[in-house]
Design an enzyme around this catalytic site. Structure first.
Site, PDB file in Angstrom:
ATOM      1  N   ARG A   6       0.823  -1.200   0.000  1.00 46.40           N
ATOM      2  CA  ARG A   6       0.000   0.000   0.000  1.00 46.40           C
ATOM      3  C   ARG A   6       0.852   1.244   0.000  1.00 46.40           C
ATOM      4  O   ARG A   6       1.958   1.262   0.517  1.00 46.40           O
ATOM      5  CB  ARG A   6      -0.883   0.036   1.256  1.00 46.40           C
ATOM      6  CG  ARG A   6      -2.056  -0.887   1.265  1.00 46.40           C
ATOM      7  CD  ARG A   6      -3.156  -0.466   0.326  1.00 46.40           C
ATOM      8  NE  ARG A   6      -3.407   0.968   0.316  1.00 46.40           N
ATOM      9  CZ  ARG A   6      -4.308   1.583   1.057  1.00 46.40           C
ATOM     10  NH1 ARG A   6      -5.068   0.926   1.882  1.00 46.40           N
ATOM     11  NH2 ARG A   6      -4.463   2.893   0.962  1.00 46.40           N
ATOM     12  N   ARG A  62       2.569   3.847 -15.970  1.00 44.57           N
ATOM     13  CA  ARG A  62       2.951   3.274 -17.271  1.00 44.57           C
ATOM     14  C   ARG A  62       4.193   3.926 -17.860  1.00 44.57           C
ATOM     15  O   ARG A  62       4.830   3.358 -18.749  1.00 44.57           O
ATOM     16  CB  ARG A  62       1.787   3.371 -18.248  1.00 44.57           C
ATOM     17  CG  ARG A  62       0.685   2.377 -17.953  1.00 44.57           C
ATOM     18  CD  ARG A  62      -0.313   2.298 -19.084  1.00 44.57           C
ATOM     19  NE  ARG A  62      -1.021   3.547 -19.280  1.00 44.57           N
ATOM     20  CZ  ARG A  62      -2.140   3.893 -18.645  1.00 44.57           C
ATOM     21  NH1 ARG A  62      -2.675   3.073 -17.776  1.00 44.57           N
ATOM     22  NH2 ARG A  62      -2.716   5.055 -18.891  1.00 44.57           N
ATOM     23  N   CYS A  74      -7.348   2.664 -12.593  1.00 43.85           N
ATOM     24  CA  CYS A  74      -7.679   3.803 -11.739  1.00 43.85           C
ATOM     25  C   CYS A  74      -9.156   3.774 -11.364  1.00 43.85           C
ATOM     26  O   CYS A  74      -9.986   3.281 -12.131  1.00 43.85           O
ATOM     27  CB  CYS A  74      -7.429   5.118 -12.463  1.00 43.85           C
ATOM     28  SG  CYS A  74      -5.724   5.503 -12.758  1.00 43.85           S
ATOM     29  N   GLU A  77     -12.201   6.789  -4.924  1.00 44.17           N
ATOM     30  CA  GLU A  77     -12.571   6.327  -3.584  1.00 44.17           C
ATOM     31  C   GLU A  77     -14.020   6.720  -3.305  1.00 44.17           C
ATOM     32  O   GLU A  77     -14.573   7.601  -3.969  1.00 44.17           O
ATOM     33  CB  GLU A  77     -11.679   6.998  -2.531  1.00 44.17           C
ATOM     34  CG  GLU A  77     -10.250   6.540  -2.536  1.00 44.17           C
ATOM     35  CD  GLU A  77     -10.062   5.188  -1.864  1.00 44.17           C
ATOM     36  OE1 GLU A  77     -10.839   4.838  -0.968  1.00 44.17           O
ATOM     37  OE2 GLU A  77      -9.119   4.494  -2.265  1.00 44.17           O
ATOM     38  N   ARG A  89      -4.097   6.951  -3.784  1.00 43.04           N
ATOM     39  CA  ARG A  89      -3.710   5.716  -3.109  1.00 43.04           C
ATOM     40  C   ARG A  89      -3.289   4.672  -4.137  1.00 43.04           C
ATOM     41  O   ARG A  89      -3.845   4.626  -5.233  1.00 43.04           O
ATOM     42  CB  ARG A  89      -4.879   5.166  -2.287  1.00 43.04           C
ATOM     43  CG  ARG A  89      -5.263   6.020  -1.112  1.00 43.04           C
ATOM     44  CD  ARG A  89      -6.547   5.458  -0.474  1.00 43.04           C
ATOM     45  NE  ARG A  89      -6.921   6.130   0.751  1.00 43.04           N
ATOM     46  CZ  ARG A  89      -7.676   7.216   0.828  1.00 43.04           C
ATOM     47  NH1 ARG A  89      -8.134   7.774  -0.276  1.00 43.04           N
ATOM     48  NH2 ARG A  89      -7.976   7.758   1.985  1.00 43.04           N
ATOM     49  N   ARG A 115      -2.358   6.022   7.986  1.00 45.89           N
ATOM     50  CA  ARG A 115      -1.799   4.864   8.697  1.00 45.89           C
ATOM     51  C   ARG A 115      -0.565   5.269   9.488  1.00 45.89           C
ATOM     52  O   ARG A 115       0.564   4.878   9.157  1.00 45.89           O
ATOM     53  CB  ARG A 115      -1.438   3.758   7.700  1.00 45.89           C
ATOM     54  CG  ARG A 115      -2.581   3.039   7.020  1.00 45.89           C
ATOM     55  CD  ARG A 115      -3.517   2.308   7.968  1.00 45.89           C
ATOM     56  NE  ARG A 115      -2.847   1.325   8.807  1.00 45.89           N
ATOM     57  CZ  ARG A 115      -2.797   0.013   8.551  1.00 45.89           C
ATOM     58  NH1 ARG A 115      -3.370  -0.460   7.476  1.00 45.89           N
ATOM     59  NH2 ARG A 115      -2.186  -0.804   9.380  1.00 45.89           N
TER      60      ARG A 115
END
Length: 120
Positions: A6, A62, A74, A77, A89, A115
């Site tokens: 992640r 890419r 893609c 969210e 993300r 996080r």
């Protein structure tokens, strides 16, 4: 074994150049921290918060050296009230022998708030 790595980064405002530049920065950080070879990558999923609409972050992936054949997708969210804005993300699926606890997840800029337990 396939592991998920992640990462996330925030941008200052929605601008195509910033989306591509900061996605590249995020991916280069993930690659370096985990010594990723593109041949070992199964796929990459990139999401953005709904306030990012100026460019596809996958374009940045890419253009990384030797990443042209890695499948990248893609998406946006969920638009959750109070969510961290202007955030990109990444979830990189990698074939690796590295243990789950030794994977280096990368959070940059304000994304460290997502996080804090995984940031150093």
């Amino acid at each position: 074994m396939i592991r998920g790595i992640r990462g996330a980064i925030t941008i200052e405002h929605d601008d195509a150049d910033l989306v591509l530049q900061d996605t590249t920065k995020l991916m280069q950080s993930i690659i370096a921290a985990n010594q990723i070879n593109p041949e070992d990558v199964a796929s990459v999923v990139i999401s953005t918060t709904p306030d990012i609409v100026s460019a596809f972050p996958a374009k940045a992936v890419r253009t990384l050296p030797n990443w042209d054949y890695v499948p990248v997708m893609c998406m946006h969210e969920m638009n959750v009230p109070g969510a961290l804005p202007l955030c990109i993300r990444a979830l990189v699926h990698v074939n690796t022998e590295v243990t789950q606890k030794d994977i280096q997840h990368i959070y940059l800029n304000d994304a460290v708030k997502l996080r804090p337990d995984l940031t150093k």
